[in-house]
Design a protein around this motif. Structure first.
Motif, PDB file in Angstrom:
ATOM      1  N   UNK A  53     -10.477   3.982   4.438  1.00  0.00           N
ATOM      2  CA  UNK A  53      -9.535   4.997   3.986  1.00  0.00           C
ATOM      3  C   UNK A  53      -8.256   4.279   3.561  1.00  0.00           C
ATOM      4  N   UNK A  54      -7.825   4.435   2.294  1.00  0.00           N
ATOM      5  CA  UNK A  54      -6.590   3.773   1.869  1.00  0.00           C
ATOM      6  C   UNK A  54      -5.411   4.242   2.727  1.00  0.00           C
ATOM      7  N   UNK A  55      -4.572   3.310   3.174  1.00  0.00           N
ATOM      8  CA  UNK A  55      -3.506   3.682   4.107  1.00  0.00           C
ATOM      9  C   UNK A  55      -2.111   3.527   3.498  1.00  0.00           C
ATOM     10  N   UNK A  56      -1.855   2.408   2.864  1.00  0.00           N
ATOM     11  CA  UNK A  56      -0.513   2.168   2.332  1.00  0.00           C
ATOM     12  C   UNK A  56      -0.566   0.985   1.369  1.00  0.00           C
ATOM     13  N   UNK A  57       0.496   0.854   0.563  1.00  0.00           N
ATOM     14  CA  UNK A  57       0.498  -0.263  -0.373  1.00  0.00           C
ATOM     15  C   UNK A  57       1.802  -1.059  -0.323  1.00  0.00           C
TER      16      UNK A  57
ATOM     17  N   UNK B 263      -2.252  10.324  -4.329  1.00  0.00           N
ATOM     18  CA  UNK B 263      -3.239   9.813  -3.366  1.00  0.00           C
ATOM     19  C   UNK B 263      -2.657   9.678  -1.953  1.00  0.00           C
ATOM     20  N   UNK B 264      -1.473  10.225  -1.719  1.00  0.00           N
ATOM     21  CA  UNK B 264      -0.817  10.159  -0.397  1.00  0.00           C
ATOM     22  C   UNK B 264      -0.665   8.728   0.091  1.00  0.00           C
ATOM     23  N   UNK B 265      -0.210   7.864  -0.773  1.00  0.00           N
ATOM     24  CA  UNK B 265      -0.085   6.457  -0.404  1.00  0.00           C
ATOM     25  C   UNK B 265       1.375   6.030  -0.376  1.00  0.00           C
ATOM     26  N   UNK B 266       1.921   5.761   0.808  1.00  0.00           N
ATOM     27  CA  UNK B 266       3.286   5.258   0.856  1.00  0.00           C
ATOM     28  C   UNK B 266       3.367   3.785   0.429  1.00  0.00           C
ATOM     29  N   UNK B 267       4.481   3.450  -0.211  1.00  0.00           N
ATOM     30  CA  UNK B 267       4.763   2.048  -0.543  1.00  0.00           C
ATOM     31  C   UNK B 267       5.682   1.537   0.560  1.00  0.00           C
TER      32      UNK B 267
END
Lengths: 231, 733
Positions: B487-491, B523-527
């Motif tokens: 599951x992608x979590x953060x970038x 995509x609900x992805x925090x940087x």
């Protein structure tokens, strides 16, 4: 069985060996700081891979002067089991506990990949549980090109002290299968009494199913087996 | 520097503008001393202050319930459960590597690794996105060889596996390669530490490497200016790495943190001790008094030089005075020199003393919070030309086998094993999926969980449309992670652009950040961390805008991971998503037709989200046997990749209105190729029905020793694999 994993400044496979001995082999294991000198509690001493002292001089050339190495010499002379993996092999060669030297790979590049290794002698503390001709174990080094003079090579061969050679998957010893230019494809050798082993491949890296291969386990199991049979 | 020159004449040599010089005088209420001016010149450089990018970066989403630390620290941190946290960040070392590739890349690794253990995390992986110029150039081969050896030389010695990366070649990077480096670390949540002092009286301790003249002006001279014929003379601004010392720093720092000895920890990177002191003081809202003459030196140096030296492998620790002795003792056991150089004081001033005399007396925050600029932005004119290209007139070759062979043996699509076999990618015993897959997968020992790591960024897409190109970087990185079962979590990101003072370049930058921001929100992805590298130009020619994304995903159960390789005879091969006639910006167009034109593939974020959800859910249910993201090279390359991975062929019967070359080589987004048993197809179809706009198309089945697609492609796996596998080493030989 109780293992001691020596930690030199710059060792970086110390934790990996410790992990496999403890979690996979379920044996007792302790770290041994390079300035310690008492090895009497241990049944087997592991010199792990890494870059002791950064390998800024010749690999292993500084580590061999660590206080612990004088004790390793005595431990080995008394018949204690010593395994040197990669940088550990380089240190054993520098310390004169094993013959030969490890030069820079002929590719002049660091090589990290799986290699096939033909097992040349299964009657040793390190290989007694190996049940197949060829093991698949990774290497990761810049200086694994084993050299020794003809006389030494002859003697190693004659005495069955070459334990592992780089081979193809079928066990043929070919130039293509030699990753680093090592003389006679030699990947691992033992001392006269077979209680000291130096090898470039990393058995600790392939001792669990989740990591893809478990051939390394056959070497670890051999030494435990050797010990439990009362040597 | 020439000490004799008055500061009013010196500032321009140091890279400051006249208005910045006026600002400094206003802040201080007087003229700065030469030492102060030197410190301002570095801290206010683009590299350290983000003065051109700060405003735009506020667009990016940075929050999420699992985010423990967002941008602003040495690295971002996320919570992965089980009391564990993951710290990660990406950075560039482009300019130093262009001047001296081995040391430039090596010190890049050193810097990013310090950022991670400075937060309290043990570094467990490095990833290296690299961009080089055309491979026909001797210079490119020199740079590639040097950079890869530098990464290997430093990273291998540290015992941190380099588990993934990417590598593109394009003439736009001929003079200015991109060397981006990412590091990921893991730690117990309780060990998190920040780079801040807290209470007056605390001791300020500098440990390990002596300070020398190396790297003076690295941030201002190298990283914040373009290249020209004087670049060769900048070699002395590149630092020299000492990985052995860094390894000891890692062990000693983590030991101090485990013993609870520290209040704050910071590394000395760009702008050296000036940066570490001012940021540590400013973040804690306190002042510091530091004696520059106590800094251990390698050679005789002026205070000005000491304050701005970028000598590597140095750390700054802040601790309660009673614990200073214990800190120094741990350092000594690891053979590291540690010296108390000052203390925390009330107020907000950074005071530097030299042999008893105060040579610096400035508010710490004035250094740490540099100026902020709103740069002018204007759409570049070339965009009309490239977008107007009519790709429908492109004549597709009739021998498609030949086209596919040329593609898989081309520099951007061929195997990268020549690179990653020089990196130790196995040490630490966590690497479960090796380089060469969609994402590297690492186990998290003792938890049953895994981490999936991927880096992505296609500069050609961004050149053709920076907004869409940046979106693609995000969504593709997410697909890579999902295809691995995570599951992608953060970038984290590294934004590589030309000179921001040019309106056309700044427009590219703004559009790219907008694209990235929109994709991350969808995509609900925090940087959680990142880096901006401007001035990637040489002789007035900018690189393609190249935002690079580093993605961390979490596998709740590592046993549910999937690989890219086909698994067994007769498994069904299914395409999730839709193939559109989108050859713009493709490898096919570049390699076969020599064109960098058209529009990059479109991104429909709703569709992207839906297809990711389908793939994710299907993998979670456990019936997906292999999964591979479709990206550069298109479907044909995706399919043959999956064949080679396990040596199993495939036969496809495709019905399409597209031209064969369009179907095979279009780089349409929002697609996965998955395999499954025939009996599980209804389950997949049902999952897809719960989403809108995710076609499920059966393409064919696994088996044989060839890849066969209609009567277009019939390719023997072994022969083609050899061409793909050896292409890079043959070009370099």
């Amino acid at each position: 069985m109780r293992f001691g994993v020596v930690v030199f400044p710059g060792s970086n496979c110390d934790a990996d060996c410790y992990y496999v001995i403890k979690e996979v082999l379920a044996q007792e294991v302790y770290y041994v700081w390079h300035q310690e000198t008492d090895l009497s509690p241990y049944d087997c001493v592991v010199l792990p891979g890494g870059f002791s002292y950064g390998d800024y001089l010749r690999c292993g050339a500084i580590a061999r002067f660590s206080p612990v190495m004088e004790s390793v010499r005595g431990f080995a002379a008394a018949g204690g089991l010593v395994i040197g993996i990669c940088n550990g092999f380089q240190i054993l060669a520098e310390a004169g506990l094993l013959p030969g030297a490890l030069l820079r790979n002929t590719t002049l590049r660091f090589i990290c990949r799986y290699v096939d290794l033909r097992v040349e002698n299964t009657g040793t503390p390190w290989t007694n549980s190996v049940d197949r001709k060829v093991l698949r174990i990774p290497i990761a080094h810049n200086e694994g090109n084993f050299v020794a003079d003809e006389e030494t090579l002859d003697r190693l061969n004659r005495e069955g002290r070459v334990l592992l050679r780089y081979s193809d998957p079928e066990g043929n010893i070919t130039a293509e299968a030699n990753p680093n230019g090592a003389a006679q494809n030699i990947a691992g050798i033992a001392s006269e009494n077979f209680n000291v082993l130096g090898l470039m491949p990393h058995p600790e890296r392939c001792s669990e199913d989740i990591l893809g291969h478990t051939d390394g386990l056959t070497i670890w199991r051999s030494v435990v087996n050797h010990f439990e049979r009362g040597n | 520097m020439e000490a004799a020159k008055p500061v009013s004449e010196l500032y321009a040599d140091l890279g400051l503008t006249s208005s910045e010089f006026e600002d400094i005088k206003r802040v201080l209420g007087r003229e700065p001393s030469a030492v102060e001016l030197g410190m301002f010149s570095l801290m206010w450089s683009e590299h350290c202050s983000y003065k051109s990018s700060k405003e735009a970066l506020k667009m990016l989403p940075t929050q999420g319930p699992w985010v423990l630390q967002g941008p602003g620290e040495n690295a971002g941190i996320i919570d992965i459960g089980d009391g564990l946290a993951v710290a990660f960040k990406m950075e560039s070392h482009n300019h130093p590597s262009a001047v001296e590739p081995y040391q430039g890349a090596a010190t890049g690794i050193g810097g990013i690794v310090r950022d991670i253990f400075t937060m309290g995390a043990r570094p467990i992986a490095c990833l290296d996105p690299l961009r080089f110029g055309s491979l026909d150039k001797q210079r490119t081969r020199f740079l590639l060889g040097g950079v890869v050896a530098g990464i290997a030389g430093y990273g291998n010695c540290l015992g941190i596996p380099t588990v993934a990366g990417d590598l593109y070649f394009d003439a736009c990077y001929d003079e200015n390669p991109l060397i981006n480096v990412m590091c990921v670390g893991i730690m117990p949540v309780r060990r998190i530490i920040k780079g801040a002092a807290a209470t007056p009286g605390e001791a300020v301790i500098l440990f390990r490497n002596r300070t020398g003249r190396d790297g003076i002006g690295g941030a201002s001279v190298l990283a914040s200016q373009e290249f020209d014929e004087t670049s060769e003379a900048k070699r002395p601004s590149v630092q020299v790495g000492d990985p052995f010392t860094e390894k000891l720093l890692i062990e000693a720092s983590l030991e101090m943190l485990d013993a609870g000895l520290l209040v704050g920890l910071s590394d000395l990177g760009a702008a050296g001790i000036s940066c570490a002191l001012s940021e540590t003081a400013a973040k804690g809202g306190v002042g510091m008094a530091v004696h520059a003459d106590r800094v251990p030196l390698r050679e005789d140096m002026e205070p000005f030089e000491i304050m701005i030296s970028e000598s590597q492998e140095r750390m700054l620790a802040v601790c309660e005075p009673a614990k200073a002795a214990a800190v120094i003792e741990i350092c000594e056991r690891w053979g590291l020199k540690a010296t108390q150089i000052g203390e925390v004081i009330p107020g907000d001033k950074l005071e530097i003393y030299w042999k008893g005399e105060k040579v610096v007396d400035v508010p710490a925050s004035s250094l740490a919070d540099g100026p902020v600029y709103s740069r002018e932005s204007a759409r570049p004119q070339y965009l009309d030309r490239v977008a107007a290209a009519d790709l429908s007139t492109v004549e597709h070759p009739s021998d498609l086998n030949d086209v596919l062979m040329r593609l898989v043996a081309s520099p951007n699509l061929c195997s990268r094993h020549w690179v990653w076999e020089q990196y130790d990618h196995m040490v630490q015993l966590n690497t479960v999926v090796y380089p060469g897959s969609d994402a590297a997968v690492l186990r998290v020992k003792g938890t049953g969980k895994g981490l999936a790591l991927s880096v992505d960024g296609n500069g050609r897409y961004c050149y053709l449309d920076p907004y869409t190109g940046a979106q693609i970087a995000v969504v593709e990185a997410a697909r890579n992670v999902i295809a691995s079962g995570a599951v992608p979590a953060a970038i984290t990101n590294c934004l590589n652009f030309g000179n921001p003072e040019r309106p056309d370049i700044f427009w590219q930058f703004i559009r790219a950040v907008e694209g990235m921001s929109d994709a991350c929100r969808a995509l609900d992805l925090p940087v959680v961390s990142g880096n901006v590298s401007f001035y990637n130009e040489s002789f007035g020619e900018a690189i393609h805008p190249t935002p690079v994304i580093g993605m961390v995903g979490v596998l709740p159960d590592i046993e549910k991971r999937v690989g890219i390789g086909f698994q067994s005879q007769d498994d069904l091969i299914v395409l999730l998503g839709e193939t559109l006639p989108e050859l713009g910006g493709s490898e096919y167009l570049k390699v076969i037709h020599g064109l960098t034109e058209g529009r990059p593939p479109g991104v429909d974020l709703a569709k992207e989200r839906a297809v990711q959800a389908v793939c994710r859910e299907a993998i979670e249910q456990g019936f997906i046997l292999s999964a591979h993201d479709c990206s550069e090279g298109g479907l044909a390359v995706t399919l043959i990749d999956s064949c080679w991975a396990t040596g199993l062929g495939a036969t496809l019967r495709v019905e399409t209105d597209l031209a064969p070359a369009e179907w095979m080589f279009s780089e349409s987004q929002s697609r996965f190729v998955v395999t499954l048993k025939k009996m599980d197809l209804p389950r997949l179809q049902e999952i897809a029905r719960a989403q809108v706009g995710v076609p499920v198309e059966v393409l064919g089945w696994v088996g044989g020793k060839h890849l066969v697609i209609n009567d277009w492609i019939a390719m023997h796996l072994e022969k083609s694999r050899e061409a793909w596998r050896t292409a890079l080493e043959n070009i370099l030989a």
